[in-house]
Write a protein that holds these residues in place. Structure first.
Motif, PDB file in Angstrom:
ATOM      1  N   ARG A 181      -4.798   1.623  -5.498  1.00 43.85           N
ATOM      2  CA  ARG A 181      -4.944   0.059  -5.545  1.00 43.85           C
ATOM      3  C   ARG A 181      -3.777  -0.620  -4.951  1.00 43.85           C
ATOM      4  N   SER A 196       0.753  -1.240  -0.144  1.00 44.90           N
ATOM      5  CA  SER A 196       0.120  -0.097   0.151  1.00 44.90           C
ATOM      6  C   SER A 196       0.831   1.246   0.086  1.00 44.90           C
ATOM      7  N   ASP A 238      -7.062   2.685   0.016  1.00 48.38           N
ATOM      8  CA  ASP A 238      -7.364   2.840  -1.475  1.00 48.38           C
ATOM      9  C   ASP A 238      -8.655   3.779  -1.689  1.00 48.38           C
TER      10      ASP A 238
END
Length: 553
Positions: free
Chosen positions: A268, A60, A262
């Motif tokens: 994403r 992430s 996200d």
């Protein structure tokens, strides 16, 4: 992520975000460590080591990791049963499990954990966390607080007469200040402000409250030298269930946090890489003597709102916490435990997801029962049991519901309306003599395999052909395929021809593996119902068929 270009402006934004998150993480890491039965420095070590690696190696852009409330119950129980060294081994093993899960590409499986299970054990953890802080919040004199929920509250009520007004004033004041700041100044670091104010009040007024320094007089400063925990086969077997629980919770919370991130930044995450990063971070935390870690939704959201754009923000957050450990660790001794209890009350309330819990209570009985059972097992029995039972019952509930969606129709449809694919719904009109037809809608899996056999056993006198319309069968598992094979074997014994109509996709591939595909001589395939009717017109009638299991004519 950094390949997109990284300049001074991005560094400035990430540094400010990292500092903001570090200010939030400082009191929280200490409070979570104490609630887990460890010393506060363990929480800070986890925030530094695991927090840095989760941001550096995860999937992430803006994930922030460290100790979280989800682990409090598990960590407390592991330390109580196996000692702190047992916790380190369990965390190390959990890290290996997460890495293996990431490379096995299991990151997407988190979406299959039902919401009632997740909400049930999350709310249960919140109740346990809040319950564990009653002693410090009220300053109760209890030598050893029982681990069991009901016994714990019995001890609290028995010790109500020992409550200390000073601890209650400090705790209530810190709690009120946090709530006021959240309402009127949400951008300010309410946790840190409450800790600072409570510490100053307690110190200057010389209030007789228990502090970090009085409970943990020999806290180390700086990071320890990494070392392997004691490892033996017996110890591995003993902590294995806890390691699975830690890995499960770390994976779920990290991926849920990444999904939230996200949505906030329009990006994403890479779920499998996130699991690998979480695994490496937990292994490193164990080597440095820290606690289990995962992505923290609240800290991740704070990171985003503070302007973070890359993983550097999370890495800098760990660096700022490290600076605090190196140069300001002596200040921790003045923090009242009642103020930390107030922080954890707020954390527990946020974890409880009370709005979602109440919404799920309005769901159908199966979901409602699953929610309440998972919640009750988490609070009254054990988190590992709650997860195992919850996921198992959720799977059974899903299969039961799926089996009810499968229709095996043999009668006449009076409407005569065409299906969406153009075939007629009517089945038995104009059928040749001694031919039976069944239309199957829905997946044929082990939950409906026996029903399929039972339906075909009730057809009465043996037909010369059976047409199975399977255009609307999206899935065929091994049990369903075995049932079809048994039907074919029983029909073969009497000379009845079985014709599959409109089989496509995955069911056709499964039949091919069993040798019952389009190349098979045991069964015929037709692209549609009309073609199947043309095929049966040339078949001769058999003499007898017995569809009871195990008997052949």
């Amino acid at each position: 992520m950094l390949g997109e270009g990284y300049g001074p402006e991005r560094l400035r934004r990430d540094a400010l975000a990292g500092l903001t998150v570090a200010i939030v993480a400082l009191p929280l890491a200490m409070a979570l460590a104490i609630a887990s039965g460890a010393s506060p420095d363990k929480g800070l070590i986890t925030a530094v080591v695991a927090g840095f690696l989760i941001s550096a190696l995860g999937g992430s852009r803006v994930q922030v990791g460290g100790p979280t409330g989800a682990f409090v119950v598990v960590v407390f129980n592991v330390i109580a049963q196996h000692g702190y060294d047992g916790l380190l081994l369990a965390t190390l093993m959990a890290g290996l499990m997460l890495i293996a899960a990431g490379y096995a590409r299991l990151g997407s499986l988190v979406r299959f954990i039902p919401q009632p299970v997740v909400t049930g054990f999350t709310a249960g953890i919140a109740v346990i966390i809040a319950s564990s802080q009653v002693k410090d919040f009220f300053g109760l004199s209890i030598e050893q607080v029982p681990a069991d929920f009901l016994a714990k509250w019995q001890a609290y009520f028995a010790a109500l007469g020992t409550a200390q007004w000073a601890a209650l004033v400090i705790g209530a004041g810190a709690l009120g200040l946090i709530l006021v700041l959240r309402r009127w100044a949400p951008r300010l670091p309410g946790f840190l402000i409450a800790i600072v104010v409570a510490s100053l009040v307690a110190a200057f007024l010389h209030l007789p409250v228990e502090t970090i320094g009085s409970r943990f007089p020999d806290l180390p400063s700086g990071l320890p030298v990494p070392a392997m925990p004691d490892i033996s086969v017996a110890k591995i077997q003993a902590v294995m269930p806890s390691a699975f629980t830690i890995a499960f919770l770390a994976g779920i919370e990290a991926l849920l946090s990444a999904v939230v991130a996200d949505g906030m930044i329009g990006s994403r995450h890479r779920s499998n890489q996130e699991l690998v990063g979480q695994g490496i971070a937990n292994m490193a935390s164990a080597l440095f003597g820290g606690l289990p870690a995962t992505g923290a939704i609240a800290r991740t959201a704070t990171n985003i709102k503070a302007g973070a754009t890359t993983p550097v923000a999370g890495m800098l957050h760990a660096a700022f916490v490290l600076l605090f450990i190196l140069f300001a660790s002596d200040l921790m001794a003045y923090v009242p435990l009642a103020a930390l209890a107030a922080i954890l009350f707020v954390v527990a309330w946020g974890m409880s997801e009370h709005d979602r819990f109440l919404r799920l209570l309005r769901m159908p009985g199966g979901d409602r029962g699953l929610l309440l059972l998972t919640f009750a097992l988490t609070v009254l029995v054990d988190l590992t049991v709650a997860i195992g039972v919850g996921v198992t019952l959720a799977s059974l509930l899903f299969m039961t519901r799926m089996s009810r969606t499968v229709a095996i129709a043999a009668g006449i449809d009076e409407t005569g309306k065409p299906e969406e694919d153009g075939e007629e719904l009517t089945q038995r009109q104009d059928l040749p003599e001694s031919v039976e037809v069944f239309r199957i809608e829905g997946p044929i899996f082990f939950g409906v395999a026996d029903e399929l056999l039972d339906t075909l056993r009730r057809i009465g006198p043996a037909p010369r052909a059976i047409i199975l319309r399977m255009r609307r069968v999206p899935l065929l598992d091994a049990s369903g395929a075995t049932s079809l094979e048994r039907i074919i074997s029983q029909a073969e014994a009497a000379g009845t021809q079985v014709i599959f109509s409109g089989v496509k996709g995955q069911p056709l591939g499964m039949l091919d593996r069993l040798g019952l595909g389009q190349a098979s001589t045991r069964v015929r395939h037709s692209p549609d119902f009309a073609s199947a009717l043309r095929e049966v017109s040339a078949l001769s009638a058999p003499t007898h068929i017995d569809t009871s299991e195990g008997q052949k004519a």
